[in-house]
Write a protein that holds these residues in place. Structure first.
Motif, PDB file in Angstrom:
ATOM      1  N   LEU A  70      44.221 -20.548   0.174  1.00 27.23           N
ATOM      2  CA  LEU A  70      43.029 -21.316   0.538  1.00 27.23           C
ATOM      3  C   LEU A  70      43.214 -21.900   1.928  1.00 27.23           C
ATOM      4  O   LEU A  70      44.273 -22.450   2.249  1.00 27.23           O
ATOM      5  CB  LEU A  70      42.771 -22.434  -0.478  1.00 27.23           C
ATOM      6  N   THR A  71      42.180 -21.781   2.750  1.00 32.28           N
ATOM      7  CA  THR A  71      42.264 -22.318   4.103  1.00 32.28           C
ATOM      8  C   THR A  71      40.876 -22.673   4.622  1.00 32.28           C
ATOM      9  O   THR A  71      39.863 -22.395   3.970  1.00 32.28           O
ATOM     10  CB  THR A  71      42.946 -21.309   5.051  1.00 32.28           C
ATOM     11  N   THR A  72      40.842 -23.268   5.812  1.00 31.32           N
ATOM     12  CA  THR A  72      39.582 -23.619   6.467  1.00 31.32           C
ATOM     13  C   THR A  72      39.810 -23.610   7.961  1.00 31.32           C
ATOM     14  O   THR A  72      40.923 -23.350   8.429  1.00 31.32           O
ATOM     15  CB  THR A  72      39.087 -24.997   5.992  1.00 31.32           C
ATOM     16  N   HIS A  98      43.003 -21.211 -15.336  1.00 27.89           N
ATOM     17  CA  HIS A  98      42.665 -19.795 -15.531  1.00 27.89           C
ATOM     18  C   HIS A  98      43.772 -18.865 -15.051  1.00 27.89           C
ATOM     19  O   HIS A  98      43.543 -17.677 -14.791  1.00 27.89           O
ATOM     20  CB  HIS A  98      41.349 -19.470 -14.818  1.00 27.89           C
ATOM     21  N   GLY A  99      44.994 -19.404 -14.913  1.00 29.81           N
ATOM     22  CA  GLY A  99      46.142 -18.558 -14.636  1.00 29.81           C
ATOM     23  C   GLY A  99      46.419 -18.279 -13.177  1.00 29.81           C
ATOM     24  O   GLY A  99      47.214 -17.390 -12.853  1.00 29.81           O
ATOM     25  N   TYR A 100      45.796 -19.025 -12.284  1.00 27.22           N
ATOM     26  CA  TYR A 100      46.013 -18.833 -10.853  1.00 27.22           C
ATOM     27  C   TYR A 100      46.583 -20.105 -10.227  1.00 27.22           C
ATOM     28  O   TYR A 100      46.292 -21.213 -10.670  1.00 27.22           O
ATOM     29  CB  TYR A 100      44.697 -18.481 -10.141  1.00 27.22           C
ATOM     30  N   GLU A 101      47.358 -19.919  -9.173  1.00 27.29           N
ATOM     31  CA  GLU A 101      47.870 -21.047  -8.401  1.00 27.29           C
ATOM     32  C   GLU A 101      47.391 -20.916  -6.960  1.00 27.29           C
ATOM     33  O   GLU A 101      47.175 -19.805  -6.457  1.00 27.29           O
ATOM     34  CB  GLU A 101      49.405 -21.088  -8.439  1.00 27.29           C
ATOM     35  N   LEU A 102      47.223 -22.053  -6.296  1.00 30.32           N
ATOM     36  CA  LEU A 102      46.742 -22.065  -4.920  1.00 30.32           C
ATOM     37  C   LEU A 102      47.891 -22.151  -3.928  1.00 30.32           C
ATOM     38  O   LEU A 102      48.802 -22.959  -4.083  1.00 30.32           O
ATOM     39  CB  LEU A 102      45.787 -23.242  -4.687  1.00 30.32           C
ATOM     40  N   LEU A 103      47.803 -21.341  -2.901  1.00 31.98           N
ATOM     41  CA  LEU A 103      48.688 -21.428  -1.746  1.00 31.98           C
ATOM     42  C   LEU A 103      47.850 -21.971  -0.602  1.00 31.98           C
ATOM     43  O   LEU A 103      46.895 -21.323  -0.158  1.00 31.98           O
ATOM     44  CB  LEU A 103      49.237 -20.038  -1.387  1.00 31.98           C
ATOM     45  N   THR A 104      48.149 -23.173  -0.141  1.00 35.10           N
ATOM     46  CA  THR A 104      47.357 -23.760   0.939  1.00 35.10           C
ATOM     47  C   THR A 104      47.894 -23.300   2.292  1.00 35.10           C
ATOM     48  O   THR A 104      49.086 -23.383   2.556  1.00 35.10           O
ATOM     49  CB  THR A 104      47.357 -25.299   0.870  1.00 35.10           C
ATOM     50  N   ILE A 105      46.983 -22.826   3.116  1.00 30.11           N
ATOM     51  CA  ILE A 105      47.313 -22.360   4.456  1.00 30.11           C
ATOM     52  C   ILE A 105      46.911 -23.441   5.457  1.00 30.11           C
ATOM     53  O   ILE A 105      45.826 -24.012   5.357  1.00 30.11           O
ATOM     54  CB  ILE A 105      46.562 -21.058   4.780  1.00 30.11           C
ATOM     55  N   ALA A 106      47.769 -23.713   6.400  1.00 32.01           N
ATOM     56  CA  ALA A 106      47.454 -24.714   7.417  1.00 32.01           C
ATOM     57  C   ALA A 106      46.178 -24.320   8.150  1.00 32.01           C
ATOM     58  O   ALA A 106      46.036 -23.163   8.582  1.00 32.01           O
ATOM     59  CB  ALA A 106      48.608 -24.842   8.410  1.00 32.01           C
ATOM     60  N   PRO A 107      45.222 -25.250   8.295  1.00 35.01           N
ATOM     61  CA  PRO A 107      43.989 -24.939   9.026  1.00 35.01           C
ATOM     62  C   PRO A 107      44.299 -24.389  10.414  1.00 35.01           C
ATOM     63  O   PRO A 107      45.135 -24.920  11.134  1.00 35.01           O
ATOM     64  CB  PRO A 107      43.291 -26.304   9.115  1.00 35.01           C
ATOM     65  N   GLY A 108      43.621 -23.308  10.765  1.00 32.37           N
ATOM     66  CA  GLY A 108      43.836 -22.701  12.070  1.00 32.37           C
ATOM     67  C   GLY A 108      44.916 -21.636  12.086  1.00 32.37           C
ATOM     68  O   GLY A 108      45.044 -20.895  13.063  1.00 32.37           O
ATOM     69  N   SER A 109      45.699 -21.525  11.001  1.00 30.45           N
ATOM     70  CA  SER A 109      46.748 -20.507  10.956  1.00 30.45           C
ATOM     71  C   SER A 109      46.119 -19.139  10.691  1.00 30.45           C
ATOM     72  O   SER A 109      45.294 -18.989   9.789  1.00 30.45           O
ATOM     73  CB  SER A 109      47.764 -20.817   9.858  1.00 30.45           C
TER      74      SER A 109
END
Length: 264
Positions: A70-72, A98-109
């Motif tokens: 997930l990113t923005t 629902h069986g998923y995990e989030l990987l957060t991406i640094a904004p702008g990466s």
């Protein structure tokens, strides 16, 4: 193309190139002049259609399906960052169930995140989405942002629904107040839908607002509900999260659907 094996002709047609060009791309030919843009578009279509003869596509299909990135777009607004954190909290809990995990991406990466099965881009500017897509050949989905490319899912609020809900509580005399969207097309759509719009970028912008306010932002509602007649229409209701999850799974499985342009 459900139930039908995808062929190299299907890939060529969807990418708008010749069969020979697709063949050159999938076989990694470097002795022929193929633009980087064409090569990347062919790889995106291969990924979308899950064209199995290509080893790259097979590798993409075998990615772990439990990890969603997930990113923005990058921004400096404290209020916007707070809203993004709220979205992250709600979405991560829902997807975990629902069986998923989030990987957060640094904004702008704009790096490669092939360890994820798909990337959710929240309110991302179109040029940032395209740059990220050029570096990743896994499904990208745009949430609260208009990309307007038929290869990619885009999931947005139905502004007619928001208007109807606003009118039920406030009639026609209100101001739509929201945090400034990163996605410029989304900005334009909101301005077109509502007679009076105020986009917030700082605490100073909260001064001198009209009494009747409609917002879809959790942070705006938390700050103004005690001092204004505030109609809050949740930007991330359960139905929207269900649609996001369904779209993610369709993108991962390359399930053919009529349109990737979705509203809730």
């Amino acid at each position: 193309m459900a139930g039908k094996k995808v062929t190299i002709k299907d890939v060529a047609r969807e990418a708008g190139v010749s069969v020979a060009t697709v063949s050159y791309v999938v076989n990694g030919r470097t002795d022929l002049r193929i633009s980087d843009e064409t090569r990347k578009r062919v790889l995106h279509v291969i990924n979308l259609l899950n064209y199995s003869p290509n080893q790259t596509a097979k590798a993409l299909a075998s990615n772990k399906k439990s990890l969603i990135a997930l990113t923005t777009s990058e921004n400096t607004s404290v209020l916007k960052l707070a809203e993004e954190r709220h979205t992250l909290n709600i979405l991560s809990a829902f997807l975990h169930e629902h069986g998923y995990e989030l990987l957060t991406i640094a904004p702008g990466s704009m790096d490669n995140y092939s360890q994820a099965a798909a990337i959710l881009c929240i309110d991302m500017e179109k040029k940032d989405f395209q740059t990220l897509g050029n570096n990743n050949f896994i499904p990208l989905l745009s949430v609260d942002g208009f990309i307007n490319d038929p290869l990619f899912f885009q999931i947005n609020n139905d502004l007619a629904r928001v208007q109807a809900s606003a009118s039920e509580g406030l009639g026609t005399d209100y101001t739509f107040v929201g945090l400034m969207p990163n996605n410029k097309e989304r900005q334009a759509q909101i301005k077109k839908a509502f007679k009076k719009v105020c986009f917030i970028t700082s605490f100073e912008d909260l001064k001198d607002l009209s009494d009747n306010i409609v917002t879809t932002d959790y942070v705006i509602n938390e700050m103004l509900s005690s001092s204004h007649n505030c109609r809050y229409i949740d930007n991330l209701p359960f139905e929207k999260m269900e649609l996001i999850l369904k779209s993610v799974e369709q993108a991962i499985e390359r399930t053919p659907i009529e349109s990737h342009d979705l509203y809730i």
